[in-house]
Motif scaffolding. Structure first.
Motif, PDB file in Angstrom:
ATOM      1  N   GLU A   1       0.974  -1.115  -0.432  1.00 19.07           N
ATOM      2  CA  GLU A   1       0.212  -0.380  -0.252  1.00 19.07           C
ATOM      3  C   GLU A   1       0.552   1.679   0.405  1.00 19.07           C
ATOM      4  N   GLN A   2       0.646   2.252  -1.015  1.00 20.29           N
ATOM      5  CA  GLN A   2       1.252   2.991  -0.471  1.00 20.29           C
ATOM      6  C   GLN A   2       1.272   4.190  -0.038  1.00 20.29           C
ATOM      7  N   ASP A   3       0.070   4.694   1.013  1.00 21.85           N
ATOM      8  CA  ASP A   3       0.136   5.087   1.736  1.00 21.85           C
ATOM      9  C   ASP A   3       0.491   4.819   3.217  1.00 21.85           C
ATOM     10  N   VAL A   4       1.411   4.610   3.161  1.00 21.93           N
ATOM     11  CA  VAL A   4       1.417   4.083   5.059  1.00 21.93           C
ATOM     12  C   VAL A   4       0.484   4.440   5.915  1.00 21.93           C
ATOM     13  N   GLN A   5       0.836   5.583   6.541  1.00 19.01           N
ATOM     14  CA  GLN A   5      -0.228   6.186   7.954  1.00 19.01           C
ATOM     15  C   GLN A   5      -1.002   5.682   7.918  1.00 19.01           C
ATOM     16  N   LYS A   6      -2.124   5.456   6.286  1.00 16.58           N
ATOM     17  CA  LYS A   6      -3.212   4.728   6.192  1.00 16.58           C
ATOM     18  C   LYS A   6      -3.458   3.788   6.592  1.00 16.58           C
ATOM     19  N   LEU A   7      -2.454   3.605   6.403  1.00 14.55           N
ATOM     20  CA  LEU A   7      -2.263   1.646   7.306  1.00 14.55           C
ATOM     21  C   LEU A   7      -1.752   1.691   8.364  1.00 14.55           C
ATOM     22  N   GLU A   8      -1.340   2.182   8.745  1.00 16.17           N
ATOM     23  CA  GLU A   8      -0.969   2.415  10.489  1.00 16.17           C
ATOM     24  C   GLU A   8      -2.342   2.217  11.330  1.00 16.17           C
ATOM     25  N   ASP A   9      -2.731   3.644  10.650  1.00 12.72           N
ATOM     26  CA  ASP A   9      -3.794   4.249  10.594  1.00 12.72           C
ATOM     27  C   ASP A   9      -5.088   3.067  10.984  1.00 12.72           C
ATOM     28  N   LYS A  10      -5.457   2.316   9.892  1.00 15.49           N
ATOM     29  CA  LYS A  10      -5.951   1.012   9.175  1.00 15.49           C
ATOM     30  C   LYS A  10      -5.859  -0.494  10.891  1.00 15.49           C
ATOM     31  N   ILE A  11      -4.844  -0.120  10.818  1.00 18.95           N
ATOM     32  CA  ILE A  11      -4.644  -1.718  12.060  1.00 18.95           C
ATOM     33  C   ILE A  11      -4.734  -1.075  13.429  1.00 18.95           C
ATOM     34  N   ASN A  12      -4.328   0.293  13.899  1.00 14.99           N
ATOM     35  CA  ASN A  12      -4.452   0.638  14.506  1.00 14.99           C
ATOM     36  C   ASN A  12      -3.902  -0.285  16.465  1.00 14.99           C
ATOM     37  N   CYS A  13      -2.030  -0.279  15.791  1.00 13.78           N
ATOM     38  CA  CYS A  13      -1.449  -0.323  16.727  1.00 13.78           C
ATOM     39  C   CYS A  13       0.682  -0.453  16.296  1.00 13.78           C
ATOM     40  N   GLY A  14       0.208   1.001  16.117  1.00 13.21           N
ATOM     41  CA  GLY A  14       1.879   1.206  16.224  1.00 13.21           C
ATOM     42  C   GLY A  14       2.004   1.364  14.681  1.00 13.21           C
ATOM     43  N   GLN A  15       3.677   1.846  14.985  1.00 17.51           N
ATOM     44  CA  GLN A  15       3.514   1.763  13.440  1.00 17.51           C
ATOM     45  C   GLN A  15       4.349   0.896  13.188  1.00 17.51           C
ATOM     46  N   LEU A  16       3.682   0.637  11.307  1.00 17.29           N
ATOM     47  CA  LEU A  16       4.430  -0.788  10.871  1.00 17.29           C
ATOM     48  C   LEU A  16       5.451  -1.512  11.134  1.00 17.29           C
ATOM     49  N   GLU A  17       6.037  -1.413  11.313  1.00 17.13           N
ATOM     50  CA  GLU A  17       7.928  -1.843  11.755  1.00 17.13           C
ATOM     51  C   GLU A  17       7.537  -2.321  13.106  1.00 17.13           C
ATOM     52  N   GLU A  18       7.030  -1.445  13.880  1.00 16.23           N
ATOM     53  CA  GLU A  18       6.828  -2.324  15.426  1.00 16.23           C
ATOM     54  C   GLU A  18       5.675  -3.569  15.089  1.00 16.23           C
ATOM     55  N   VAL A  19       4.665  -3.645  14.516  1.00 13.70           N
ATOM     56  CA  VAL A  19       3.858  -4.697  14.577  1.00 13.70           C
ATOM     57  C   VAL A  19       4.785  -5.889  13.426  1.00 13.70           C
TER      58      VAL A  19
END
Length: 77
Positions: A23-41
């Motif tokens: 997904e191009q919009d990393v911030q949108k994905l982080e908001d959707k997952i709602n578990c921190g930054q993708l690196e943390e996930v």
């Protein structure tokens, strides 16, 4: 992903993932997952996978080879 969108995670010892998701919009994905930054996930998922391999080796679902000491599970010790 064309390139890294952020320069730092802001977390000591945790580098920015170079290709965390398609997904191009990393911030949108982080908001959707709602578990921190993708690196943390990603780090959490790697830790869980490591634990799964250990659980297969340890076989905690099997009965004990010998009975546990009488007060082993008593709290406080």
């Amino acid at each position: 992903m064309a390139g890294v969108l952020k320069k730092t995670t802001g977390l000591v010892g945790l580098a920015v993932a170079q290709n965390p998701h398609e997904e191009q919009d990393v911030q949108k994905l982080e908001d959707k997952i709602n578990c921190g930054q993708l690196e943390e996930v990603i780090l959490q998922a790697e830790d869980e996978l490591s634990l799964a391999y250990k659980m297969v080796k340890w076989k905690p679902w099997e009965s004990l080879i010998e009975e546990a000491p009488h007060n082993q599970w008593k709290w406080p010790l």
